[in-house]
Each structure stands twice: as C-alpha cells, then as structure tokens.
Design a protein around this motif. Structure first.
Motif, mmCIF file in Angstrom:
data_model
loop_
_atom_site.group_PDB
_atom_site.id
_atom_site.type_symbol
_atom_site.label_atom_id
_atom_site.label_comp_id
_atom_site.label_asym_id
_atom_site.label_seq_id
_atom_site.Cartn_x
_atom_site.Cartn_y
_atom_site.Cartn_z
ATOM 1 N N ASP A 159 0.688 -1.283 -0.088
ATOM 2 C CA ASP A 159 0.090 0.089 0.147
ATOM 3 C C ASP A 159 0.987 1.158 0.084
ATOM 4 O O ASP A 159 0.335 2.245 0.182
ATOM 5 C CB ASP A 159 -1.072 0.157 1.131
ATOM 6 N N ARG A 160 1.977 1.399 -0.406
ATOM 7 C CA ARG A 160 2.997 2.168 -0.387
ATOM 8 C C ARG A 160 3.814 1.828 -1.795
ATOM 9 O O ARG A 160 3.950 0.633 -2.349
ATOM 10 C CB ARG A 160 4.038 2.441 0.694
ATOM 11 N N GLY A 184 7.596 0.803 0.154
ATOM 12 C CA GLY A 184 7.600 1.956 1.158
ATOM 13 C C GLY A 184 6.653 1.490 2.529
ATOM 14 O O GLY A 184 6.557 2.219 3.541
ATOM 15 N N ASP A 185 5.988 0.412 2.170
ATOM 16 C CA ASP A 185 5.293 -0.055 3.256
ATOM 17 C C ASP A 185 6.214 -0.908 4.538
ATOM 18 O O ASP A 185 5.617 -1.618 5.415
ATOM 19 C CB ASP A 185 4.095 -0.718 3.004
ATOM 20 N N ARG A 204 1.197 7.070 9.922
ATOM 21 C CA ARG A 204 1.422 7.739 8.445
ATOM 22 C C ARG A 204 0.478 9.157 8.587
ATOM 23 O O ARG A 204 -0.600 9.400 9.083
ATOM 24 C CB ARG A 204 0.666 6.884 7.420
ATOM 25 N N LYS A 217 5.733 7.790 8.083
ATOM 26 C CA LYS A 217 5.589 8.100 6.455
ATOM 27 C C LYS A 217 4.749 9.261 6.392
ATOM 28 O O LYS A 217 3.706 9.538 6.919
ATOM 29 C CB LYS A 217 4.913 6.885 5.870
ATOM 30 N N LYS A 271 10.474 9.991 -3.894
ATOM 31 C CA LYS A 271 11.426 10.058 -2.828
ATOM 32 C C LYS A 271 12.842 10.294 -3.295
ATOM 33 O O LYS A 271 13.694 11.209 -2.730
ATOM 34 C CB LYS A 271 11.663 8.544 -2.310
#
Lengths: 320, 154
Positions: free
Chosen positions: A235-236, A254-255, B71, B106, B129
């Motif tokens: 989910d990232r 990224g998760d 997040r 995040k 990123k």
C-alpha cells in the motif's frame, strides 16, 4: 525447481550495520559467492564478505572520498572484478576491486544531473547509465586502452527522468523505465529471458512477456505484452522487484514489507497468474529501497536495503 | 532567482493564539494533528516575510494522522493557482517534519484539491523520494529551505 512448499518463510540471517544514512541499493557479486556491495546516501559504497569459517558477513571495504553526493545504484561486471557506482553527483565511477584493496579505474562524466541507475550487459563489454536529464547513456569499455570507456550512444526517447536501466540477461537489449510512466526497450541496429517484472508508484507490479526466439533471430521490433498485474499487496510505492533464477519474484516497498510471489500454476483462460508466497511485515523499520536475490539459487539468499540505514540478508527456508 | 514575485499581493492573516489540544483522541506516544500544525505553521514562505499560517497555506485542517499505521498526510494551499513555489514549500514541510517526527513515520504531502493548476504533476514531484532527496542534497536549495524553516518568528 518448484517453490510450492506451504511452510516457507523469510528468516533474517544477518543485519549489516555501518552506513550512516539510507541505503539505496545492494548488488551481489556474480562471480564471488557471498560477496555483496551496498550504496548509500552517505556517499559511500560498502563491500561485505561472508567468512567461510564463521559464515557471517563483515564489511571488507568502504569506497569513499570519490562521490560527493548520494550513491544511488551499483552494478558488478559479470567477471566480478569491476564495480560501477552511479551517483547524484552526476558521475558514474568504475572501481577495480582486489582482495585487499580497491582502485578507481574510471570516472564517467556526461550526464547533466543526477545519475540514477547503472547496469552491465551480459558480456561485460557495455555499461548503461540513466538519470534525471532524461537520457540513457551507453558506454563501451576498451580493454586495449587500459579499460578506458568510450560513449557509444546517448538515447533521448524519454520525456522525463529515467529511473532505472537494466540489460537483458543474455542479449544486448536494454530496458529503461521512467518518471514519464513508460518502459522502453532498446536494441542496436546489427536464459530464459522471455519475461520481466516491473514495479511502480501505482502500487502494482506487472509481468510482461515476449517471444524470445523472435528476439534472438534479430527480427527487429518484437513486442512485449502484458501478462498479469499484481495489485493490492503493497500500500505504498514499490521501489524494487527482482526475479530469482528459480522463479520467485521478490518485492520491496515503502510499506516496510518484503513480499515474494510465484507462478500459481493455475492457468486460466486469461493466462498465467501469480500468487503471494511470503509476506514479511516490518522487514525493515523504514522503506525498503532494494531487493536482490543472490546469484547462487541453491542458497536462496535475498539481500535488502532500506532507509533505516541497514542492509539485511534473508534466507527463504521452511518454517519450523 | 529574482524575476519578480510570483504573487506580489498575498493575503495575510493574523497569527492564531494558542491551539487547544484534544485530550483523549490520540495515543500518548503518537502525534496529533494540532501538534503537527504547530511544527509547520511558522515555516516562512519562500517569497514573503510571512509564515505559512499567516498566508493560510497551512492550517489545522492541513494535517491528517493515521494513528495505527503512523502515516501523516499534509495538504497545503498555495496562494495562487500557478504558484511555482509549491515544490519549495513541499520541501520545507518535509524537511521540517523530518526533524520533529520519529524516523519511521511516513509523510505524504499534497496540494489541497483544486488549489493548483498542475495538481497531479506537483503532487507526483512532492512525493517522489529520489527527487526529494536529490533536491535536499543540492546546497542552494538546501540553503533556501533552511532559511524558511529556521527563520525567527515574526
């Protein structure tokens, strides 16, 4: 070799500490067992070796003082003696790695801004680099001129940053993927290797295939077709995917997870499909930037690099 | 880099006095939106001698926290539709939050929906990123960002 054992898991073999900033990428030496290199935003490259006695990895060398900004990508030559490193400082450096020492062989200049990826072709005669200046450069190594490099092509087809380049494992066909949301395949005019997997900020992985015999016959334009999309797993942003020699796809995202996928062997009318084999939650404390299988498929070792400054070595093994 | 100000006539708001924290909503060791807003509201705008809060670029509504997954989403509103400072503001927000937050959080940064003519393209850049890291490694950009996030309160 079939990988269908139901009790497989990813067990952490070792955590390699030393980098002082995020680790962008890792690369296993294709010719020397247990040797792996990592590159970091700390501007250095570290080479780690597994001791034949203790079986654990230690840092054997730190390549520093050359790059002045993040080292984003690195690649070993097929013979395992040269290491190319690509940096946000706009240069690509080629190092010769000896047993106890290393030496800068060449500094490749030409890109106008950050270099994002570097890749050697199967024979080790060509190097490809790409970067934010939207171009892909191809360099030829000249052994008769003390391993100097010559620029033989600058490819400008992408309309935005080129984020990664990779040569086909057996043919001189180059793949590039870009911020412009496209993947391009480049061949010059005169393994298996018929499938590839790509990953994206769109949270999915896609599998593509081609007719390899047509490509090998030098037919010219041979299309790659989309086979399957793997979505709903991360989910990232998915930063890295790598297909092992025995058919396991590893993904890092990224998760903070690393996930493994295999061909599900239940072909439907729509074509082959893939299924999740292992999901390793919290593989790292932060984003996973890179996953790479070790070349020796018997050992089933996977290396990962993360924003948490760590490199980790994993083993795919049956859980107790 | 002076081709004339992008927005020569920004609308300036008075600075808000203390913000009231809601006690029981968020877990003790987590972060809550009001706390996040405090970190970012005093960032100075890259063009004008006012804070992002004074220019209504950020407000309490800017921050959304997912407490379970750690997040954070920050949306900000550039002062005009064709603001070319949007990327700099995004970098400032990210650099400031990196200092204030624990490393594993995040952060996603976007312009408020409908607030920028190139919304999709700006959002893509703000969250790529390697582009963000490369930009913050650029000494000139880093200096500009530092001036915005470390400036004294007006």
């Amino acid at each position: 070799m079939k990988v269908m054992d139901k009790n497989l898991g990813l067990e952490e073999v070792q955590k390699l500490e030393g980098h002082t900033d995020r680790v962008w990428n890792v690369a296993w030496n294709p010719a020397a067992d247990g040797v792996i290199a990592s590159c970091s935003a700390d501007k250095t490259v570290r080479i780690w070796e597994q001791s034949s006695l203790t079986r654990s990895w230690t840092c054997k060398a730190v390549l520093e003082g050359v790059h002045t900004r993040s080292v984003k990508s690195l690649a070993w030559s097929p013979c395992g003696k040269l290491l190319a490193t690509a940096s946000f400082d706009g240069t690509t450096c080629v190092w010769e790695i000896f047993a106890t020492d290393s030496e800068t062989v060449s500094v490749l200049r030409g890109h106008e801004s950050e270099v994002k990826s570097v890749s050697w072709n199967a024979s080790g005669s060509l190097l490809a680099t790409c970067g934010r200046d939207k171009s892909v450069w191809i360099w030829e190594i000249l052994p008769e001129e003390d391993d100097e490099f010559d620029t033989i092509a600058v490819l400008t087809g992408h309309s935005e940053d080129v984020k990664m380049v990779l040569w086909h494992p057996t043919m001189d066909v180059l793949f590039s993927c870009s911020y412009d949301n496209t993947i391009k395949i480049w061949c010059s005019e005169d393994e298996d290797g018929d499938k590839m997997v790509t990953c994206s900020d769109d949270l999915a992985m896609k599998i593509w295939k081609t007719d390899i015999s047509r490509m090998q016959s030098g037919e010219g334009y041979v299309p790659w077709t989309h086979v399957c999309t793997l979505s709903g797993f991360h989910d990232r942003t998915i930063y890295s995917v790598h297909w092992s020699r025995d058919g396991v796809i590893a993904s890092g995202a990224g998760d903070d997870t690393i996930q493994l996928f295999v061909d599900s062997d239940c072909d439907s009318v729509d074509g082959p499909s893939y299924k999740l084999l292992v999901k390793k939650e919290k593989a790292h404390e932060m984003d996973v930037n890179s996953v790479q299988w070790a070349p020796d498929k018997e050992r089933r070792l996977l290396a990962s690099a993360s924003d948490d400054k760590m490199v980790k070595i994993w083993k795919l093994a049956s859980e107790p | 880099m002076t081709l004339g100000l992008i927005n020569a006539n920004p609308v300036v708001q008075a600075k808000k006095e203390g913000l009231v924290r809601r006690e029981d909503q968020y877990r003790d060791d987590g972060v809550d939106p009001l706390e996040m807003t405090k970190y970012v509201r005093d960032i100075r705008d890259p063009e004008h001698p006012y804070t992002l809060e004074q220019l209504r670029v950020v407000s309490e509504e800017s921050v959304t926290v997912d407490d379970k997954l750690d997040r954070i989403l920050i949306t900000f509103t550039p002062t005009i539709q064709h603001c070319s400072m949007a990327n700099i503001i995004g970098l400032c927000l990210r650099a400031k939050l990196k200092e204030c937050l624990q490393l594993h959080y995040k952060v996603d940064i976007r312009v408020s929906p409908g607030s920028h003519a190139d919304e999709v393209s700006v959002n893509k850049q703000l969250n790529d990123k390697e582009r963000v890291v490369a930009a913050l490694e650029n000494p000139n950009l880093r200096q500009l960002v530092d001036e915005c996030i470390y400036s004294d309160e007006i």
